[in-house]
Design a protein around this motif. Sequence first.
Motif, PDB file in Angstrom:
ATOM      1  N   GLY A  53       0.921  -1.260   0.062  1.00 38.70           N
ATOM      2  CA  GLY A  53       0.508   0.005   0.390  1.00 38.70           C
ATOM      3  C   GLY A  53       1.051   1.378   0.324  1.00 38.70           C
ATOM      4  O   GLY A  53       0.590   2.209  -0.608  1.00 38.70           O
ATOM      5  N   THR A  54       2.095   1.292   0.510  1.00 38.42           N
ATOM      6  CA  THR A  54       2.697   2.249   0.905  1.00 38.42           C
ATOM      7  C   THR A  54       3.747   2.846  -0.639  1.00 38.42           C
ATOM      8  O   THR A  54       3.527   3.473  -1.304  1.00 38.42           O
ATOM      9  CB  THR A  54       4.271   1.765   2.179  1.00 38.42           C
ATOM     10  OG1 THR A  54       3.404   1.980   3.186  1.00 38.42           O
ATOM     11  CG2 THR A  54       4.562   3.161   1.987  1.00 38.42           C
ATOM     12  N   LEU A  55       3.831   2.055  -1.364  1.00 38.51           N
ATOM     13  CA  LEU A  55       4.990   1.576  -2.407  1.00 38.51           C
ATOM     14  C   LEU A  55       3.870   1.365  -3.856  1.00 38.51           C
ATOM     15  O   LEU A  55       4.844   1.943  -4.329  1.00 38.51           O
ATOM     16  CB  LEU A  55       4.973   0.110  -2.594  1.00 38.51           C
ATOM     17  CG  LEU A  55       6.485  -0.014  -1.366  1.00 38.51           C
ATOM     18  CD1 LEU A  55       7.199  -1.012  -1.917  1.00 38.51           C
ATOM     19  CD2 LEU A  55       7.611   1.264  -1.501  1.00 38.51           C
ATOM     20  N   GLY A  56       2.715   1.233  -3.563  1.00 41.47           N
ATOM     21  CA  GLY A  56       1.744   1.067  -4.780  1.00 41.47           C
ATOM     22  C   GLY A  56       1.397   2.364  -5.819  1.00 41.47           C
ATOM     23  O   GLY A  56       1.433   2.399  -7.052  1.00 41.47           O
ATOM     24  N   PHE A  57       1.135   3.679  -4.499  1.00 44.53           N
ATOM     25  CA  PHE A  57       0.954   4.391  -5.248  1.00 44.53           C
ATOM     26  C   PHE A  57       2.487   5.945  -6.019  1.00 44.53           C
ATOM     27  O   PHE A  57       1.810   6.436  -7.237  1.00 44.53           O
ATOM     28  CB  PHE A  57       0.286   5.416  -4.849  1.00 44.53           C
ATOM     29  CG  PHE A  57      -1.135   6.027  -5.537  1.00 44.53           C
ATOM     30  CD1 PHE A  57      -1.409   5.520  -6.218  1.00 44.53           C
ATOM     31  CD2 PHE A  57      -1.389   6.798  -5.155  1.00 44.53           C
ATOM     32  CE1 PHE A  57      -3.297   5.719  -7.108  1.00 44.53           C
ATOM     33  CE2 PHE A  57      -2.581   7.611  -5.451  1.00 44.53           C
ATOM     34  CZ  PHE A  57      -3.130   7.488  -6.671  1.00 44.53           C
ATOM     35  N   ILE A  58       3.207   5.106  -5.898  1.00 41.84           N
ATOM     36  CA  ILE A  58       4.737   5.235  -6.597  1.00 41.84           C
ATOM     37  C   ILE A  58       4.499   6.045  -7.758  1.00 41.84           C
ATOM     38  O   ILE A  58       4.934   7.234  -8.179  1.00 41.84           O
ATOM     39  CB  ILE A  58       6.311   5.184  -5.797  1.00 41.84           C
ATOM     40  CG1 ILE A  58       6.129   5.267  -4.299  1.00 41.84           C
ATOM     41  CG2 ILE A  58       7.105   6.564  -6.436  1.00 41.84           C
ATOM     42  CD1 ILE A  58       7.206   4.539  -3.332  1.00 41.84           C
ATOM     43  N   PRO A  59       4.325   5.197  -8.665  1.00 44.18           N
ATOM     44  CA  PRO A  59       4.406   5.277 -10.341  1.00 44.18           C
ATOM     45  C   PRO A  59       2.852   5.923 -10.967  1.00 44.18           C
ATOM     46  O   PRO A  59       3.189   6.614 -11.243  1.00 44.18           O
ATOM     47  CB  PRO A  59       3.891   3.626 -10.458  1.00 44.18           C
ATOM     48  CG  PRO A  59       3.780   3.297  -9.541  1.00 44.18           C
ATOM     49  CD  PRO A  59       4.281   3.743  -8.416  1.00 44.18           C
ATOM     50  N   PHE A  60       2.224   6.578  -9.866  1.00 50.75           N
ATOM     51  CA  PHE A  60       1.176   7.272 -10.253  1.00 50.75           C
ATOM     52  C   PHE A  60       1.868   8.549 -10.269  1.00 50.75           C
ATOM     53  O   PHE A  60       0.849   9.458 -11.068  1.00 50.75           O
ATOM     54  CB  PHE A  60       0.081   6.857  -9.304  1.00 50.75           C
ATOM     55  CG  PHE A  60      -1.187   7.332  -9.835  1.00 50.75           C
ATOM     56  CD1 PHE A  60      -1.644   6.738 -11.321  1.00 50.75           C
ATOM     57  CD2 PHE A  60      -2.167   8.684  -9.908  1.00 50.75           C
ATOM     58  CE1 PHE A  60      -2.695   7.342 -11.876  1.00 50.75           C
ATOM     59  CE2 PHE A  60      -3.107   9.038 -10.334  1.00 50.75           C
ATOM     60  CZ  PHE A  60      -3.732   8.556 -11.441  1.00 50.75           C
ATOM     61  N   TYR A  61       2.733   8.797  -9.706  1.00 54.41           N
ATOM     62  CA  TYR A  61       3.675  10.052  -9.081  1.00 54.41           C
ATOM     63  C   TYR A  61       3.868  10.526 -11.088  1.00 54.41           C
ATOM     64  O   TYR A  61       4.041  11.911 -11.089  1.00 54.41           O
ATOM     65  CB  TYR A  61       4.076   9.887  -7.972  1.00 54.41           C
ATOM     66  CG  TYR A  61       4.641  12.204  -8.431  1.00 54.41           C
ATOM     67  CD1 TYR A  61       4.197  12.360  -7.035  1.00 54.41           C
ATOM     68  CD2 TYR A  61       6.263  12.268  -8.822  1.00 54.41           C
ATOM     69  CE1 TYR A  61       4.886  13.782  -7.102  1.00 54.41           C
ATOM     70  CE2 TYR A  61       6.027  13.518  -8.435  1.00 54.41           C
ATOM     71  CZ  TYR A  61       6.026  14.777  -7.294  1.00 54.41           C
ATOM     72  OH  TYR A  61       6.846  15.210  -7.725  1.00 54.41           O
ATOM     73  N   PHE A  62       4.428   9.868 -11.800  1.00 52.34           N
ATOM     74  CA  PHE A  62       4.801   9.426 -13.126  1.00 52.34           C
ATOM     75  C   PHE A  62       3.838   9.643 -13.943  1.00 52.34           C
ATOM     76  O   PHE A  62       4.074  10.601 -14.867  1.00 52.34           O
ATOM     77  CB  PHE A  62       5.745   9.342 -12.761  1.00 52.34           C
ATOM     78  CG  PHE A  62       7.131   8.907 -11.934  1.00 52.34           C
ATOM     79  CD1 PHE A  62       8.118  10.377 -12.399  1.00 52.34           C
ATOM     80  CD2 PHE A  62       7.076   8.497 -10.861  1.00 52.34           C
ATOM     81  CE1 PHE A  62       8.766  10.910 -11.100  1.00 52.34           C
ATOM     82  CE2 PHE A  62       7.870   8.536  -9.788  1.00 52.34           C
ATOM     83  CZ  PHE A  62       8.943   9.326  -9.919  1.00 52.34           C
TER      84      PHE A  62
END
Length: 497
Positions: free
Chosen positions: A83-92
């Motif tokens: 849950g912590t790591l999963g949304f990082i790609p969406f920043y880009f």
Amino acid sequence: MTDSAIILSIAVGYLVLSLVVGLSAGGRASRTATGYVAGDRALGTLLMYFITGATIFSAFAFLGGPGKSYSGGAAAFAILAYGTLGFIPFYFLGPRAARVGRAYGFVTQAEMVSTRFDTRAIAGVMAVTSALAFVPYLALQMKGAGYVLFEMTGGDLPRWAGSAIVYSVVLAYVLKSGVMGVGWTNTLQGILMMALAWGFGLYLPGKIYGSVGEMFRQIEEVRPELLRAPGPSGGEPASWLGYTTSVVATALGFSFWPHLFMKAFTAKSVVTLRRTVVLYPTFQLFLVPLLILGFAGVLFESHPAAADQILPHILMRIDASPVLIGLFCAGALAASMSSGDAILHACASILVRDGYGRALSRELDPGRQRFAIRATVVVVLVASYVFAQVSTEDLVGLLFNYAYVPVVQFAPGVVAALYWSRATGRGVLAGLVMGTALSLIFQVWPELKPLDLHTALYGLFLNATIVVALSRRSAGGEAERFLSIAAGSDGSGASGA
């Protein structure tokens, strides 16, 4: 008034409040298809924060997470990791999608990918794949709602009836208000869940054991295996390979959930979108007390029929105020509804716009399109309800082992659409079909897997390999224009969209 009547009245009051908020939100958007699906691309930071956070903070988190820590101990920490790591790609990915969304009028992920590669079949395959992921995801929300009402009525209200009552409310405001109903009810539900998660996370261990520290001390003496990662699985130690690849697969798939990715097309600006991604991990803080609550049931005097029922099971058997129990039940229903409404709305929108409209080249005027989406909402709800009644999988299993298997396969095509000029439509289509097929084969017959990797990763590797193998040297003018808009370097000012 009896304790059970107080508890039930609080839950009913919450359902009525959700219905009022959801129905009234419909007047905030236009009556066009874009208004119903994307909120006229006008959602600010507050709604974006809660519509993304509360969408994930579901019955899976409020009931399945504690159930996992109760039955599997440290294995539940995988939920925090992905849950912590999963949304990082969406920043880009999100800002690029938002720019092309405004330029081309996209409101769904599949519209974007199929247009980029000028391949309508991609939209149809993505629509079907989305439904394969969404139905078990929505089913777990329904099962969670049924568990709550079953326990709070002492078993008098069957699980199937509880699910039906709660999702009748969800159906009403999704049909009426679309994404705005989802957004404003998620805001209400998110605030309630935040408060209750920490309140009960500190209260319950203190009530049963004296303190959180004393609870873990006793567990260490009696069940020490629960405090060692990756924890037990079916009575035996879980595989580290299976555990870590499960985290990797779910983290990779997180940003590509269609109902989350669609929020790139609803944000007011790129700044709003990136601010939402940065703020989103704060929602993970509220999973910590829920996992602690699951540990509180390990040494409890009695045990529920299913691990996912551990929290309502404990609350109905301790000397606690019926008001507190009623509030918890309302919070658990909020968790189920805040994901269920977004999933239901997105699945119907995708099936109509992508599966029917784009893939089959069927044009619908805005009024007929809204009607078709609403009709599909009912169909998806019924299909998911039936799946919820026949499935024997627990809530975490439904998400990790079923829903994430197809959704991970969107990653190669979406990344290629937004970043890689050499990628081709036939490569993306073939990769998606073959990757999904392999994943589903291994899901049905896990004994065929050569290694204990998460099933989705086998399909993902095949999918990406096919996309690369069928790529070409030059993509042509329209693809270059698409990628230029995505990057914000087309000179149109889209970089600040």
